[in-house]
Design an enzyme around this catalytic site. Structure first.
Site: not given
Ligand code: BGC
Ligand code: NOJ
Length: 813
Positions: A487
């Site tokens: 993400d």
């Molecule tokens: C986090 C991710 C998460 C994303 C979406 C980011 O700040 O590092 O792990 O999936 O936010 O909420």
């Molecule tokens: C947390 C999210 O919930 C997951 O879907 C994602 O793949 C990881 N972060 C990596 O960014």
């Protein structure tokens, strides 16, 4: 260093010291009513949706960390000394303390000044309430006169509003107290048809419902004035901060035990029968009173607690393994499976890291979670798939998240995470293989929940595939959109505005940045879609998927291989990400895992080479980090991944979710030793000895363990609600132990450590119990099977139609 130990017999983790490095939590509830509970009784409860129907209040990021909970106070009425038998909030130096987190319940026991107290908190199966079963024993040589106070703080239902909208909220609270039951009915006078109730089995000496009368002005939870003085004020909250506190007096002879039951619950009334008498504002209690009466009966509490145990016996009975490794057994049989179920129930909504007011159910997350629980609760998995597919858009794209209460896509986050739709394909394929229930593909499911847009589930899958194929970039690789699995790899964002969302801001047109990860994932999805469409009788479509998969492999071969490993992506300038030509972020784990699982490079040595690089550059004693070198500063073209200090989260943390992909690749290469070695590096039970470094719960996976570049390498964060749970379970059970559901039977293909002389397992698959015995006969991974004594060609055991148990012997060597 340990803060407790496992009790595998009881399926419990026993915490023996209240001040764990972080609150170590458990979950209550299995269907609609849920709660979080820490080892010192912190936490909160909600009905279905942590944000929209919050029953009790919690203070995130409070000091101390664990503030707001299901509190009890005991007071010696002789000398006025009082304490919390769950340690918080008074933090009294108890003479003994023990917290047992079990499956769906938590029991906290302690003793102080000769008084023992033990409280078991649980949510009975099928009920929208929680029970606190308290036992107080006098171990003194003389009689004891005690006061017991309960205390919870009601949230004004919508948790975000509750935490912010004080100009209104300090004026709206309403309460009723009738026959010792405290009813919270804020907004019931208008549009809410629900209320909360908090009852007690004993006659009350008094009660409180207004916070400032219970605590006293300028006091905290550690020193409520009512407890200090030993007398409730019978306060009735109108406005300000409603709470529920019962005051019970206990007279205990030496050795005597008294059992006190509290019940906290949620109840709805029909809109036209809310009040009784109808022209008043008094809650109609006709439906709730029998529930309360039943729940306060000790025999009923015992029966329901036993029923909860049977519920978990049934769920966890689907797979049981007995291997030479205690950490494998414990995680597979108990904790990892339990965590999978918690991710089924909660997705990413409510933990100590997910506030319950932020994310709803993630599309990607929920599809992946399903891989870990589909065999445990296939019917509910089916419903989940239908709910997920109903939030898919006509384009084949998907809302990134949806709210569990409304089941609607979340507009604020929107769509455009281009890996999302493909996860639906992998999840549906897993469901079909597990159940053989092909009727799912005919189920009519709407797009974006719009009535009239219904199409068969199979078409949803086709649109998922089409979504990728409609969005290929300059190298024939899939466009990344806002992001893919990572993400934080935001290649179209280019944000220089503080506070702007990396996930939703897009300032490039998105036609250039491509993801090798999605390419690998598409190949994997095409490998599922081919056989699925073939079985549905559409040979042409099956051939199309095969060809589309082959074209994608070609694109990866041509533009996604960096020489020694798979490239990560192309950015919005068309420049490489995750390449030896980069200064930082040269090697990323995700494309190695995803392309590898899709079999890209398996036959020509490239996968083996990539795995060697993973081992040399990314593997650490605490797990495999996301990439190397870590980013030392912010890169406008890469986005959030470069916002974290090196070693944390997506910037080269051990994002534990990805590690099982590498374990799976290692099994594909036949390396059982290394696969299991990687497995143990992040296995929470195997890390119990370093609890002071790991800091999170030793019984569940955390999303992230700080990487080698971090200030605190090995420190785990974001425990419980993470795709790490499902993927590790898949890696250990399906690939290392090698017990894998396929369309035509159960495949047995273990790739276990060379030092194991075998293992046994029982797997219930499509109604048949497979009793599996694996014995090592040589050093390799070849298998020879016997089913009920008869030799079988190959490694795929068909499901017998005439028996409900089969015995499978596997010679491995
Ligand atoms: C986090 C991710 C998460 C994303 C979406 C980011 O700040 O590092 O792990 O999936 O936010 O909420
Ligand atoms: C947390 C999210 O919930 C997951 O879907 C994602 O793949 C990881 N972060 C990596 O960014």
């Amino acid at each position: 260093m340990h803060f407790g130990h496992f009790d595998d017999e009881q399926r419990e983790y026993v915490i023996t010291q209240p001040d764990t490095p972080l609150p170590w939590i458990n979950y209550l509830g299995s269907e609609a009513y849920f709660g979080i509970i820490s080892n010192t009784a912190g936490g909160y409860s909600f009905y279905q949706d942590a944000r929209l129907r919050r029953l009790t209040r919690y203070r995130y990021n409070g000091v101390p960390y664990d503030a707001g909970g299901r509190y009890l106070y005991l007071r010696d009425d002789r000398d006025g000394i009082f304490w919390s038998p769950t340690w918080q909030p008074t933090q009294t130096d108890l003479d003994s303390y023990e917290c047992r987190h079990g499956l769906g319940y938590t029991t906290i026991s302690s003793s102080y000044a000769g008084i023992e107290a033990s409280t078991c908190y649980f949510v009975p199966v099928g009920e929208n309430l929680e029970v606190w079963d308290v036992k107080v024993t006098n171990r003194r040589p003389e009689a004891a006169g005690l006061s017991l106070f309960s205390c919870i703080e009601f949230a004004l239902w919508e948790a975000n509003d509750d935490a912010t909208n004080f100009q209104r909220n300090f004026n709206i609270a309403e309460i009723e107290v009738v026959d010792g039951v405290i009813y919270h009915k804020t907004e019931y006078r208008e549009r809410r048809d629900h209320f909360a109730f908090f009852g007690c089995s004993e006659e009350l000496a008094g009660f409180d419902t207004q916070r400032r009368f219970f605590l006293g002005q300028y006091r905290g939870w550690d020193r409520p004035v009512v407890v200090e003085q030993g007398e409730a004020t019978n306060s009735m909250a109108i406005g300000w901060a409603p709470l529920g506190s019962h005051h019970v007096k206990l007279a205990l002879e030496p050795g005597e035990t008294k059992r006190i039951i509290f019940v906290l619950g949620y109840q709805e009334n029909p809109r036209d029968a809310k009040f009784d008498p109808p022209d008043t504002q008094t809650i109609n209690k006709e439906s709730v009173l029998p529930i309360i009466a039943r729940q306060l009966d000790p025999a009923e509490v015992d029966r329901q607690f036993a029923e909860l145990g049977e519920y978990w016996d049934r769920v966890l009975g689907v797979l049981h393994v007995d291997t030479p490794d205690v950490h494998t057994n414990r995680m597979v049989n108990i904790w990892n499976a339990y965590q999978n179920m918690i991710t089924f129930n909660l997705s990413r909504s409510a933990s100590l890291f997910e506030s319950g007011v932020g994310r709803g159910m993630g599309f990607r997350d929920s599809n992946q979670d399903l891989l870990g629980f589909v065999h445990l609760i296939p019917d509910r998995a089916r419903e989940r798939l239908v709910d997920l597919a109903a939030t898919q858009l006509e384009t084949g794209g998907a809302y990134h998240q949806y709210q569990p209460l409304t089941k609607r896509g979340n507009d604020a986050v929107g769509s455009g995470f281009n890996d999302d739709p493909l996860w639906l394909v992998l999840a549906v394929a897993a469901y079909l293989k597990e159940t053989g229930d092909w009727s799912l593909l005919d189920e009519m499911v709407p797009y974006d929940n719009v009535p009239g847009s219904e199409a068969p589930m199979e078409e949803h899958l086709q649109r998922s595939m089409g979504y990728t194929l409609d969005r290929l970039g300059p190298h024939g690789l899939p466009l990344i959109g806002h992001a893919d699995w990572n993400d934080c790899l935001n290649l179209n964002t280019f944000s220089d505005e503080p506070g702007e969302s990396f996930q939703t801001t897009q300032s490039r047109d998105g036609t250039v940045a491509e993801s090798v990860f999605i390419a690998g994932m598409f190949v994997l999805a095409a490998q599922e879609m081919g056989p699925i469409t073939e079985r549905r009788g559409d040979a042409d479509k099956a051939a199309e998927y095969r060809e589309a998969g082959e074209r994608m492999v070609q694109a990866i071969d041509d533009h996604g291989w960096d020489g020694d490993w798979f490239l990560r992506a192309y950015d919005a300038h068309g420049d490489k990400v995750g390449s030896s030509s980069c200064v930082e972020g040269q090697t990323f784990v995700e494309p190695q895992g995803m392309c590898g699982m899709a079999g890209v490079g398996l036959d020509d040595g490239r996968l083996a080479r990539a795995m060697q690089v993973v081992n040399e550059r990314l593997a650490t004693e605490h797990g495999i980090v996301l990439h190397q070198p870590a980013f030392t500063h912010y890169y406008l073209n890469l986005g959030e991944i470069t916002t974290y200090p090196p070693g944390y989260k997506e910037n080269a943390g051990v994002f534990a979710h990805t590690n099982p992909w590498i374990m799976i690749c290692e099994t594909m290469l036949g390396n059982g030793d290394l696969a299991h070695d990687y497995y143990l590096r992040i296995n929470p039970s195997a890390r119990e000895d370093i609890s002071e470094i790991h800091r999170s719960e030793p019984y569940v996976y955390a999303q992230m363990i700080a990487g080698k570049d971090a200030q605190t390498p090995g420190e785990a964060k974001n425990s419980w609600l993470t795709g790490t749970a499902a993927w590790n379970y898949v890696a250990i059970t399906q690939w290392i132990l090698g017990i894998r559901a396929e369309h035509d039977g159960l495949r047995l293909r273990p790739v276990v450590p060379s030092g194991w002389d075998g293992f046994t397992a029982t797997r219930v698959f499509r109604g048949v119990a497979f009793d599996i015995t694996v014995r090592r006969t040589g050093p390799g991974n070849e298998v020879a099977l016997q089913v009920d004594g008869e030799p079988l060609d190959g490694d795929l055991v068909p499901v017998p139609s005439d028996r409900d148990r089969v015995r499978v012997e596997v010679a491995l060597g």
